[in-house]
Design a protein around this motif. Structure first.
Motif, PDB file in Angstrom:
ATOM      1  N   PRO A  21       1.975   4.357 -28.205  1.00 40.13           N
ATOM      2  CA  PRO A  21       3.330   3.805 -28.092  1.00 40.13           C
ATOM      3  C   PRO A  21       4.275   4.831 -27.487  1.00 40.13           C
ATOM      4  O   PRO A  21       4.301   5.988 -27.892  1.00 40.13           O
ATOM      5  CB  PRO A  21       3.697   3.495 -29.551  1.00 40.13           C
ATOM      6  N   GLY A  22       5.032   4.395 -26.471  1.00 38.56           N
ATOM      7  CA  GLY A  22       5.966   5.276 -25.783  1.00 38.56           C
ATOM      8  C   GLY A  22       5.393   6.011 -24.596  1.00 38.56           C
ATOM      9  O   GLY A  22       6.140   6.576 -23.798  1.00 38.56           O
ATOM     10  N   ASP A  23       4.060   6.002 -24.453  1.00 28.71           N
ATOM     11  CA  ASP A  23       3.444   6.707 -23.327  1.00 28.71           C
ATOM     12  C   ASP A  23       3.440   5.846 -22.072  1.00 28.71           C
ATOM     13  O   ASP A  23       3.541   4.617 -22.135  1.00 28.71           O
ATOM     14  CB  ASP A  23       2.008   7.098 -23.664  1.00 28.71           C
ATOM     15  N   SER A  24       3.284   6.511 -20.952  1.00 26.73           N
ATOM     16  CA  SER A  24       3.189   5.789 -19.690  1.00 26.73           C
ATOM     17  C   SER A  24       2.142   6.457 -18.811  1.00 26.73           C
ATOM     18  O   SER A  24       1.741   7.598 -19.033  1.00 26.73           O
ATOM     19  CB  SER A  24       4.545   5.778 -18.972  1.00 26.73           C
ATOM     20  N   ALA A  25       1.682   5.699 -17.810  1.00 27.66           N
ATOM     21  CA  ALA A  25       0.743   6.222 -16.818  1.00 27.66           C
ATOM     22  C   ALA A  25       1.095   5.612 -15.482  1.00 27.66           C
ATOM     23  O   ALA A  25       1.467   4.440 -15.396  1.00 27.66           O
ATOM     24  CB  ALA A  25      -0.697   5.878 -17.191  1.00 27.66           C
ATOM     25  N   SER A  26       0.982   6.412 -14.433  1.00 30.72           N
ATOM     26  CA  SER A  26       1.321   5.953 -13.093  1.00 30.72           C
ATOM     27  C   SER A  26       0.133   6.109 -12.168  1.00 30.72           C
ATOM     28  O   SER A  26      -0.576   7.111 -12.206  1.00 30.72           O
ATOM     29  CB  SER A  26       2.498   6.770 -12.532  1.00 30.72           C
ATOM     30  N   LEU A  27      -0.062   5.102 -11.331  1.00 27.22           N
ATOM     31  CA  LEU A  27      -1.116   5.144 -10.331  1.00 27.22           C
ATOM     32  C   LEU A  27      -0.532   4.750  -8.985  1.00 27.22           C
ATOM     33  O   LEU A  27       0.237   3.791  -8.898  1.00 27.22           O
ATOM     34  CB  LEU A  27      -2.245   4.168 -10.675  1.00 27.22           C
ATOM     35  N   THR A  28      -0.919   5.470  -7.955  1.00 29.45           N
ATOM     36  CA  THR A  28      -0.508   5.128  -6.598  1.00 29.45           C
ATOM     37  C   THR A  28      -1.677   4.458  -5.897  1.00 29.45           C
ATOM     38  O   THR A  28      -2.798   4.977  -5.909  1.00 29.45           O
ATOM     39  CB  THR A  28      -0.063   6.391  -5.847  1.00 29.45           C
TER      40      THR A  28
ATOM     41  N   ALA B 139       0.840  -1.190   0.000  1.00 30.22           N
ATOM     42  CA  ALA B 139       0.000   0.000   0.000  1.00 30.22           C
ATOM     43  C   ALA B 139       0.875   1.240   0.000  1.00 30.22           C
ATOM     44  O   ALA B 139       1.870   1.307   0.733  1.00 30.22           O
ATOM     45  CB  ALA B 139      -0.918  -0.006   1.213  1.00 30.22           C
ATOM     46  N   GLY B 140       0.531   2.177  -0.822  1.00 31.01           N
ATOM     47  CA  GLY B 140       1.314   3.397  -0.953  1.00 31.01           C
ATOM     48  C   GLY B 140       2.288   3.369  -2.111  1.00 31.01           C
ATOM     49  O   GLY B 140       2.851   4.408  -2.473  1.00 31.01           O
ATOM     50  N   ASP B 141       2.484   2.186  -2.685  1.00 32.06           N
ATOM     51  CA  ASP B 141       3.377   2.074  -3.830  1.00 32.06           C
ATOM     52  C   ASP B 141       2.696   2.570  -5.112  1.00 32.06           C
ATOM     53  O   ASP B 141       1.469   2.670  -5.186  1.00 32.06           O
ATOM     54  CB  ASP B 141       3.813   0.618  -4.051  1.00 32.06           C
ATOM     55  N   THR B 142       3.524   2.820  -6.080  1.00 34.10           N
ATOM     56  CA  THR B 142       3.052   3.312  -7.378  1.00 34.10           C
ATOM     57  C   THR B 142       3.358   2.275  -8.449  1.00 34.10           C
ATOM     58  O   THR B 142       4.399   1.619  -8.411  1.00 34.10           O
ATOM     59  CB  THR B 142       3.765   4.639  -7.715  1.00 34.10           C
ATOM     60  N   VAL B 143       2.427   2.126  -9.374  1.00 33.14           N
ATOM     61  CA  VAL B 143       2.655   1.272 -10.546  1.00 33.14           C
ATOM     62  C   VAL B 143       2.683   2.171 -11.776  1.00 33.14           C
ATOM     63  O   VAL B 143       1.787   2.990 -11.979  1.00 33.14           O
ATOM     64  CB  VAL B 143       1.553   0.209 -10.700  1.00 33.14           C
TER      65      VAL B 143
END
Ligand SMILES: [Cu+2]
Length: 112
Positions: free
Chosen positions: A81-88, A50-54
């Protein structure tokens, strides 16, 4: 290259409170990478704290997404292509997700 970052604060089914966005914890938070390539998530199954980001990175040649199965918990939206997304992820839970255009692409995030 576009990178989006969102804080995912929805509480898990267990009903435990999500971490406030600016909360600090004693444990160091980790960012995990899921690469999207060859029509698959790598790793497909990931366990985090918990609290980590993917961060999902699209290394494929077509658009993909990471869409939680119920449609309620998270959705990265389509990543070119080449894009990223992060969720915590704020609280414990197990989340099954898929690529919205390609339902055979599946993964899980388990938050402990
Ligand atoms: Cu896809």
């Amino acid at each position: 290259m576009t990178s989006t970052r969102r804080t995912f604060l929805r509480t898990a089914a267990a009903g435990l409170a999500a971490l406030p966005a600016l909360a600090t914890t004693a444990r160091a938070q980790t960012t995990h990478t899921v690469r999207i390539r060859n029509m698959a998530f790598d790793p497909a199954d990931l366990t985090i704290n918990a609290g980590d980001t993917v961060t999902w990175i699209n290394e494929d040649r077509m658009r993909h997404s990471a869409w939680e199965d119920t449609g309620n918990a998270f959705d990265t939206g389509l990543l070119s292509p080449g894009d990223s997304a992060s969720l915590t992820f704020g609280g414990p839970g197990r989340f099954s997700y898929r690529c919205r255009p390609h339902a055979s692409m599946r993964g899980t995030i388990t938050v402990v």
